[in-house]
Design an enzyme around this catalytic site. Structure first.
Site, mmCIF file in Angstrom:
data_model
loop_
_atom_site.group_PDB
_atom_site.id
_atom_site.type_symbol
_atom_site.label_atom_id
_atom_site.label_comp_id
_atom_site.label_asym_id
_atom_site.label_seq_id
_atom_site.Cartn_x
_atom_site.Cartn_y
_atom_site.Cartn_z
ATOM 1 N N ARG A 1 9.864 74.801 42.940
ATOM 2 C CA ARG A 1 8.885 75.098 41.897
ATOM 3 C C ARG A 1 9.565 75.230 40.524
ATOM 4 O O ARG A 1 9.031 74.829 39.488
ATOM 5 C CB ARG A 1 8.161 76.393 42.285
ATOM 6 C CG ARG A 1 7.506 77.150 41.186
ATOM 7 C CD ARG A 1 6.189 76.555 40.768
ATOM 8 N NE ARG A 1 5.706 77.186 39.547
ATOM 9 C CZ ARG A 1 4.608 76.832 38.923
ATOM 10 N NH1 ARG A 1 3.863 75.859 39.363
ATOM 11 N NH2 ARG A 1 4.252 77.451 37.819
ATOM 12 N N LYS B 1 19.035 84.421 41.476
ATOM 13 C CA LYS B 1 18.411 83.098 41.619
ATOM 14 C C LYS B 1 17.527 82.790 40.418
ATOM 15 O O LYS B 1 17.572 81.705 39.853
ATOM 16 C CB LYS B 1 17.552 83.069 42.899
ATOM 17 C CG LYS B 1 16.595 81.892 42.960
ATOM 18 C CD LYS B 1 15.748 81.888 44.213
ATOM 19 C CE LYS B 1 14.463 82.668 44.131
ATOM 20 N NZ LYS B 1 13.369 82.023 43.390
ATOM 21 N N CYS C 1 7.830 77.524 47.239
ATOM 22 C CA CYS C 1 7.210 78.384 48.238
ATOM 23 C C CYS C 1 5.694 78.389 48.072
ATOM 24 O O CYS C 1 5.190 78.377 46.945
ATOM 25 C CB CYS C 1 7.728 79.819 48.084
ATOM 26 S SG CYS C 1 9.360 80.082 48.758
ATOM 27 N N ASP D 1 -0.537 75.402 33.783
ATOM 28 C CA ASP D 1 -1.288 75.583 32.534
ATOM 29 C C ASP D 1 -0.543 76.428 31.496
ATOM 30 O O ASP D 1 -0.518 76.087 30.313
ATOM 31 C CB ASP D 1 -2.652 76.245 32.810
ATOM 32 C CG ASP D 1 -3.575 75.315 33.589
ATOM 33 O OD1 ASP D 1 -3.193 74.143 33.794
ATOM 34 O OD2 ASP D 1 -4.654 75.775 34.010
HETATM 35 N N1 EPU Z 1 0.249 86.057 36.716
HETATM 36 C C1 EPU Z 1 -0.875 86.719 36.335
HETATM 37 N N2 EPU Z 1 -0.857 87.414 35.160
HETATM 38 C C2 EPU Z 1 0.253 87.471 34.390
HETATM 39 C C3 EPU Z 1 1.415 86.814 34.793
HETATM 40 C C4 EPU Z 1 1.389 86.107 35.984
HETATM 41 O O1 EPU Z 1 -1.885 86.688 37.031
HETATM 42 O O2 EPU Z 1 0.226 88.107 33.313
HETATM 43 C C5 EPU Z 1 0.221 85.314 37.977
HETATM 44 C C6 EPU Z 1 0.387 83.812 37.763
HETATM 45 O O3 EPU Z 1 -0.855 83.178 37.548
HETATM 46 C C7 EPU Z 1 1.065 83.392 39.036
HETATM 47 C C8 EPU Z 1 1.907 84.612 39.399
HETATM 48 O O4 EPU Z 1 1.352 85.692 38.717
HETATM 49 O O5 EPU Z 1 0.134 83.172 40.048
HETATM 50 C C9 EPU Z 1 3.392 84.489 39.024
HETATM 51 O O6 EPU Z 1 3.473 84.093 37.724
HETATM 52 P P1 EPU Z 1 4.729 83.511 36.983
HETATM 53 O O7 EPU Z 1 4.289 82.302 36.270
HETATM 54 O O8 EPU Z 1 5.364 84.606 36.219
HETATM 55 O O9 EPU Z 1 5.688 83.055 38.173
HETATM 56 P P2 EPU Z 1 6.804 81.961 38.091
HETATM 57 O O10 EPU Z 1 7.355 81.910 36.742
HETATM 58 O O11 EPU Z 1 6.307 80.719 38.707
HETATM 59 C C10 EPU Z 1 8.834 83.536 38.675
HETATM 60 C C11 EPU Z 1 9.849 83.618 39.774
HETATM 61 C C12 EPU Z 1 9.173 84.029 41.065
HETATM 62 C C13 EPU Z 1 8.520 85.393 40.834
HETATM 63 C C14 EPU Z 1 7.538 85.314 39.650
HETATM 64 C C15 EPU Z 1 6.936 86.645 39.276
HETATM 65 C C16 EPU Z 1 11.491 82.027 39.081
HETATM 66 C C17 EPU Z 1 12.192 80.733 39.317
HETATM 67 N N3 EPU Z 1 10.506 82.342 39.917
HETATM 68 O O12 EPU Z 1 7.879 82.554 39.101
HETATM 69 O O13 EPU Z 1 10.184 84.145 42.039
HETATM 70 O O14 EPU Z 1 7.818 85.784 41.990
HETATM 71 O O15 EPU Z 1 8.226 84.800 38.490
HETATM 72 O O16 EPU Z 1 7.939 87.562 38.947
HETATM 73 O O17 EPU Z 1 11.847 82.747 38.173
HETATM 74 C C18 EPU Z 1 10.929 84.508 44.232
HETATM 75 O O18 EPU Z 1 12.053 84.729 43.736
HETATM 76 O O19 EPU Z 1 10.656 84.727 45.440
HETATM 77 C C19 EPU Z 1 9.897 83.966 43.374
HETATM 78 C C20 EPU Z 1 8.803 83.384 43.846
#
Ligand code: EPU
Length: 424
Positions: free
Chosen positions: A93, A22, A117, A125
């Site tokens: 998202r 995904k 979710c 940001d």
């Molecule tokens: N964060 C930190 N420090 C970091 C990196 C991230 O605190 O160095 C925090 C962020 O602030 C945020 C959270 O960790 O609250 C996740 O951050 P990220 O931006 O990496 O998440 P994302 O890009 O929005 C993707 C996946 C998520 C997965 C996360 C973390 C996609 C479409 N979504 O989200 O997938 O949990 O990375 O690996 O790629 C899921 O599949 O259930 C899902 C939510």
């Protein structure tokens, strides 16, 4: 309103193949918008709700899309840069991944804040920081993300955090820029690597794939390609937990390199799990004697994935002893513990990032409700291991990210049935 009705404690037997990832397919789908001429083909595409939501958005922009038997073709020759309304982007998202290609191709973008979710603050940001360094001019706005028309140039970006989708947005924008862009503190998750591979095929030079420093030499015109989406390692981990906790189980999970889950297998083995790893498979057996592990801490890749924190809590709940769980990434990823309590799982949540799982527990059947994708899958796994018949509500969350979850479990001999309840 669909629910799963599950009769627990049926041993899982056989082989299951994971679907395409995904979290890889969504940025790759975003990348198709960078191709000005011709059709881009993605194969091994999972047929999940998030893919359909994302397709609806690219179609709204004017792309021609066909999706059949896990193959998706996109012709983005005639897309228009339209403002993306909340009813489209609010569902998912990952729609924030449209920012990179729109700014890269048109120099501007406008969209409502994305939904998805409810698992934490998840601000935009980190995304906007990266795009601003490339020259994007972001207007302050509380309801919308507005990037005014302007010209982007290659630059050195130091990411504000190792965010997966923010790194992907930076990559998608940089892919269109002649010159050298460096992305430091980049996320290196397998799905980020998959996007890099696809962009490389499209003609972008990228060095450092799989590391936290990516060096990109972009091109204004990217070529249409065929790209196979990497298998879903989180799905592999989910089935591995099922086999570990459901008495009498032995399953082989195929379709992705298990090395993507090194930290997960370490913890599973430490807890007493029975795992044999192959090149593109893992065989996992029921583990009758599990013990609490040293503290479980979610981390960015290659650390223990946050997406497997909830499923792994079931291993810890079955284990002898108490394990401290530290969810370092999201602040809303312990909500499932309240539902698991109904199934006799004991835990204490100290704060949004720390909880104790207190084992050992024999799960009992219950009527429970999913609160996000991974929490929903966790409740299903607990029900498979529980004595009695459970009902899991809100399974639309599970449909977002697991393809034919019930069908795959049924093929492994689980007793799980999807029911559509009349609205009351
Ligand atoms: N964060 C930190 N420090 C970091 C990196 C991230 O605190 O160095 C925090 C962020 O602030 C945020 C959270 O960790 O609250 C996740 O951050 P990220 O931006 O990496 O998440 P994302 O890009 O929005 C993707 C996946 C998520 C997965 C996360 C973390 C996609 C479409 N979504 O989200 O997938 O949990 O990375 O690996 O790629 C899921 O599949 O259930 C899902 C939510």
């Amino acid at each position: 309103m669909d629910t799963f009705v599950i009769t627990g404690q049926r041993p899982l037997r056989g082989t299951v193949t994971v679907s395409g990832s995904k979290n890889a397919v969504l940025p790759c789908l975003a990348a198709t918008l960078l191709v000005h001429r011709g059709r881009t083909t993605l194969t091994n595409v999972p047929d999940i709700a998030d893919v359909h939501s994302f397709i609806a958005i690219v179609e709204y922009l004017g792309a021609k899309v066909a999706f059949k038997r896990h193959t998706l073709t996109v012709d983005a020759s005639h897309i228009r840069n339209r403002e993306l309304p909340v009813d489209l982007v609010g569902k998912i998202r990952a729609s924030i991944l449209l920012l990179g290609p729109l700014v890269g191709r048109f120099g501007s973008a406008q969209m409502a804040y994305p939904g998805g979710c409810v698992i934490g603050k998840r601000s935009a940001d980190a995304h906007l920081h990266a795009l601003k360094v490339l020259g994007a001019s972001v207007s302050p706005s509380t309801n919308n993300i507005v990037i005014r028309p302007g010209r982007l140039t290659a630059a050195r970006i130091v990411m504000s955090e190792m965010s997966v989708t923010a790194t992907e947005n930076a990559l998608l924008a940089a892919a269109t820029l002649p010159g050298t862009t460096e992305i430091r503190l980049a996320a290196s998750e397998p799905h980020v690597q998959d996007l890099c591979l696809m962009l490389q095929r499209m003609g972008v030079k990228i060095a450092g794939v799989g590391t936290s420093t990516l060096v990109i030499c972009g091109k204004r015109q990217l070529q249409a390609v065929k790209h196979r989406i990497v298998g879903d390692a989180i799905e592999m981990g989910t089935f591995a937990v099922a086999a570990t906790i459901v008495p009498g189980s032995r399953i082989t999970i195929r379709g992705v390199n298990p090395e993507q889950l090194d930290a997960f297998w370490n913890k599973l083995t430490e807890a007493g799990g029975h795992v044999t790893l192959g090149k593109q498979s893992a065989t996992v057996r029921y583990a009758p004697k599990l013990q609490a592990t040293s503290r479980l801490e979610t981390r960015v890749y290659p650390g223990f994935p946050t997406d497997l924190q909830a499923p792994f809590a079931l291993v810890l709940a079955r284990a002898n002893g108490v394990t401290k769980v530290f969810e370092t990434l999201f602040e809303g990823r312990f909500n499932y513990l309240a539902e698991l309590e109904k199934m006799h799982v004991r835990s204490e949540v100290y704060n949004p990032h720390q909880a104790l799982i207190i084992g050992p527990t024999e799960f009992k059947a219950a009527v429970v409700e999913s609160c996000d994708l991974r929490a929903g899958a966790t409740l299903v796994l607990a029900a498979l291991a529980a004595e009695g018949i459970s009902t899991v509500y809100n399974i639309n969350y599970i449909d977002r990210g697991y393809e034919r979850f019930a069908e795959k479990l049924t093929a492994l001999r689980a007793a799980i049935e999807r029911r559509v309840l009349p609205n009351s």
